[in-house]
Design an enzyme around this catalytic site. Structure first.
Site, PDB file in Angstrom:
ATOM      1  N   GLY A  12      57.409 -47.695  56.369  1.00  0.00           N
ATOM      2  CA  GLY A  12      58.609 -47.325  55.625  1.00  0.00           C
ATOM      3  C   GLY A  12      59.040 -48.455  54.710  1.00  0.00           C
ATOM      4  O   GLY A  12      58.997 -49.620  55.092  1.00  0.00           O
ATOM      5  N   CYS A  13      59.413 -48.114  53.486  1.00  0.00           N
ATOM      6  CA  CYS A  13      59.920 -49.106  52.539  1.00  0.00           C
ATOM      7  C   CYS A  13      61.287 -48.654  52.046  1.00  0.00           C
ATOM      8  O   CYS A  13      61.673 -47.504  52.250  1.00  0.00           O
ATOM      9  CB  CYS A  13      58.954 -49.295  51.370  1.00  0.00           C
ATOM     10  SG  CYS A  13      58.797 -47.859  50.285  1.00  0.00           S
ATOM     11  N   PRO A  14      62.042 -49.541  51.417  1.00  0.00           N
ATOM     12  CA  PRO A  14      63.402 -49.196  50.993  1.00  0.00           C
ATOM     13  C   PRO A  14      63.497 -47.961  50.116  1.00  0.00           C
ATOM     14  O   PRO A  14      64.370 -47.136  50.300  1.00  0.00           O
ATOM     15  CB  PRO A  14      63.856 -50.449  50.237  1.00  0.00           C
ATOM     16  CG  PRO A  14      63.077 -51.551  50.861  1.00  0.00           C
ATOM     17  CD  PRO A  14      61.744 -50.959  51.179  1.00  0.00           C
ATOM     18  N   GLY A  16      60.974 -45.712  49.765  1.00  0.00           N
ATOM     19  CA  GLY A  16      60.250 -44.603  50.365  1.00  0.00           C
ATOM     20  C   GLY A  16      59.357 -43.877  49.392  1.00  0.00           C
ATOM     21  O   GLY A  16      59.052 -42.696  49.563  1.00  0.00           O
ATOM     22  N   THR A  20      55.426 -47.211  51.236  1.00  0.00           N
ATOM     23  CA  THR A  20      55.293 -46.441  52.464  1.00  0.00           C
ATOM     24  C   THR A  20      53.920 -45.796  52.566  1.00  0.00           C
ATOM     25  O   THR A  20      53.236 -45.894  53.602  1.00  0.00           O
ATOM     26  CB  THR A  20      56.377 -45.347  52.521  1.00  0.00           C
ATOM     27  OG1 THR A  20      57.661 -45.964  52.445  1.00  0.00           O
ATOM     28  CG2 THR A  20      56.272 -44.541  53.808  1.00  0.00           C
TER      29      THR A  20
END
Length: 666
Positions: A12-14, A16, A20
């Site tokens: 998950g990344c900020p 998304g 991700t």
């Protein structure tokens, strides 16, 4: 029955959007290379996809978490696990290292946090990374409100700059409704940021104080203008997204504190804690603290904005350079997000101030510079793979073409794979290209009232053609530099390959020469031969001896071989035979070797095994009592060595066989 996997993972990344799924793909490729099965759960903007079940988690050998947002890692309690930022898993090589580390990591039953690597087994995740992960959880939830609200607000300007104002000549009711909806969405930006930072720390109970902290950050401490006293009906000075960040962390950790305070309450009061005690006391504590710090926080927020405006006063070059470098240095990472969030905060103030104001002009100009800087890096890769196609792999070329779409829609992360392969000098090249686009956007007076969307929002961008030109110039300059670097790298690799080939050729020649310097020459070793019987093998050796200039008459040499066989077989053990011929047709003592691919069954041997390797001795008749006996003795002695027999039988390389026999004849 649930399917079992060797590895389960969560990414998950900020935003998304890119990190991700890049991490998911890298982990899957790395697992496949290791012959492992894997299931990767992604936490993108559309929510959780490919969700892991409790049975799948329980059946896995290890867990990999690569995320900069909350992925509910408490589910993995008791499993060997590594937990790192998402950027650590976007390359197949580094993703593979994470899988290897996870397989040897120690399980952490309490799961405060898992180890970052096998070498650091037992160590907890760094506090700094925890803070970053909580912050990015808030940012990821906030961004969708920024995008939706900002784009809708920008679209309202299509009917005119003041089309939302019922007293203006260009008023349009639909435009006014778009402006209202967009304003509401933008107004939720800070509360959502604050709430989901808090939720990442204190889970669901932290949402209530988090939202309250965010609202206070927007409104500030209300004061009556007449009395100067705190007054619920008064007006306050908000302290923006910076206050939302502080409020989010405050709310999250207050919940953790209250959990400890109420830990000794009876279990039958758990429901009361969740629905009454936590929201009441956390909201009271967080609210009082946020109101108390509103003054200092507002001052800090004002100082930060003044600093940025001060950079603007120093000229477009200074401000644009700062923006460009921040946006390109980590391709969607924390520094990039800091620049982007600052831009959206200033845009929010700009839209609130209204068209035509100094605040509006500065905020929208700043946003245009930020957007340009974020758009350029992926477009640089597209330019480079098209112009310098032969310098890139097919995989890179395909990725660069896709990056055209990503760049045009303001998704910087597409350039990450290119940068990770060569951080230096690709990172500086991206920073140069982004800075040029940012500086020119400021100089050209471009105003972008939309916080996202890339070229999709061109209709609402003021001086849009100049904005596209600024981005194009940054792209071309960066692209030319990138192609120049890749050309240099390609040329160097070509020269290295040519040198390697030349070295290999020289080595092969030297090896052949070296092997030909011994008693047995590589040119006199024949492997993979197919012969019907003993006599055919001896005839073949006789013919090859004449061809090599060792003997003058093949028939005479063949007769000498048969004469010796008539006295007794020269077949030995384990597939070896040492026939020898003493004849005047032989010019100088020599040894020839013949290896049969199928074995010579008709050759009588001591252990009745078919002959595989024939080591033939050719000696002039005049040396029958000297060289003949010396060579025969050494060969016979060598054949008693199991290691020697195994080494000769295991290779079909003439040079290697010649070397093995020469070492024994030395």
């Amino acid at each position: 029955m649930a399917e079992k996997y060797d590895i389960v993972a969560a990414t998950g990344c900020p935003t998304g959007i890119a990190h991700t799924f890049m991490a998911k793909e890298a982990l899957e490729k790395a697992a496949a290379e290791r012959g492992l099965t894997i299931k990767v759960e992604t936490h993108g903007q559309v929510g959780v996809e490919n969700e892991l079940t409790a049975a799948e988690i329980a059946g896995a050998r290890a867990v990999v978490v690569a995320a900069d947002k909350d992925v509910h890692a408490e589910r993995f309690a008791g499993k060997p696990m590594v937990s790192v930022g998402v950027s650590r898993a976007i390359a197949v090589e580094s993703a593979g290292k994470l899988i290897d580390d996870a397989l040897v990591a120690k399980a952490d039953p309490s799961l405060a946090v898992a180890v970052e690597s096998a070498e650091a087994a037992g160590e907890k995740e760094s506090f700094g990374h925890q803070l970053y992960k909580h912050l990015m959880n808030g940012v990821s939830h906030m961004l969708v409100f920024v995008v939706a609200g900002g784009v809708l607000t920008a679209l309202s300007f299509l009917w005119g700059i003041t089309s939302f104002d019922s007293t203006a000549a260009d008023y349009n009711s639909f435009a006014a409704m778009l402006k209202i909806i967009g304003g509401v969405a933008m107004g939720l930006m800070v509360p959502v940021l604050s709430a989901y930072i808090a939720e990442s720390i204190g889970k669901r109970p932290a949402l209530v104080p988090g939202f309250v902290a965010g609202m206070i950050a927007i409104q500030g401490l209300p004061v009556n203008a007449t009395t100067g006293m705190i007054d619920a009906g008064g007006a306050g000075v908000g302290f923006g997204f910076l206050g939302g960040i502080v409020g989010g962390f405050l709310a999250g950790y207050v919940i953790l504190l209250l959990e400890k305070v109420f830990a000794k309450l009876p279990a039958n009061l758990n429901g009361l804690k969740a629905i009454f005690l936590y929201p009441l006391f956390s909201t009271l504590i967080v609210g009082l603290v946020m109101l108390a710090i509103s003054g200092p926080m507002a001052a800090i927020n004002t100082a930060m904005m003044d600093f940025l405006k001060g950079l603007s006063a120093s000229g477009a070059i200074v401000l644009g350079l700062a923006i460009g470098c921040m946006c390109a240095v980590d391709m969607g990472g924390p520094v990039n997000k800091a620049a982007y969030v600052t831009g959206t905060a200033m845009l929010t103030e700009a839209l609130a101030a209204g068209v035509g104001t100094e605040t509006y002009n500065f905020g929208t100009n700043f946003m245009a510079a930020v957007s340009a800087a974020c758009i350029v890096p992926p477009l640089i890769t597209t330019f480079a793979v098209v112009v310098g196609k032969k310098y890139f792999s097919q995989e890179d070329h395909d990725a660069g073409i896709v990056n055209f779409i990503l760049g045009c829609t303001h998704i910087t992360e597409g350039a990450i794979p290119f940068m990770t392969k060569n951080i230096w000098p690709v990172m500086p090249i991206m920073m140069i290209g982004s800075s040029i686009a940012s500086i020119l956007s400021l100089m050209f007076g471009v105003h972008d009232p939309a916080p996202h969307g890339g070229f999709l929002v061109l209709p609402v961008v003021e001086n849009a053609p100049m904005w596209v030109l600024a981005i194009a110039i940054g792209t071309v300059v960066g692209g030319i530099l990138f192609v120049a670097f890749k050309k240099h790298e390609w040329t160097k690799a070509q020269k290295a390959a040519e040198a390697e080939v030349a070295t290999a050729e020289v080595a092969a020649i030297e090896a052949e020469q070296a092997s030909d310097e011994g008693f047995v020459k590589a040119s006199n070793v024949f492997c993979g031969q197919t012969v019907e019987n003993r006599d055919a093998a001896l005839a073949l050796i006789s013919e090859r001896a004449v061809e090599a200039g060792i003997a003058e008459d093949s028939a005479e040499l063949y007769a000498a071989f048969l004469k010796r066989e008539a006295e007794g077989t020269t077949g030995m053990v384990e597939g070896f035979a040492i026939p020898h011929a003493k004849s005047d047709t032989v010019k100088a003592a020599q040894v020839m070797v013949l290896k049969s691919s199928e074995g010579i069954a008709s050759w009588e041997t001591m252990d009745e095994s078919p002959v595989i390797c024939v080591i033939a001795l050719l000696v002039p008749k005049s040396e029958a009592g000297t060289s003949h006996l010396q060579i025969l003795s050494k060969v016979a002695t060598a054949l008693t060595d199991e290691a020697f027999r195994a080494a000769v039988k295991s290779t079909d390389d003439p040079a290697a066989i010649a070397k093995l026999i020469n070492e024994r004849l030395a």
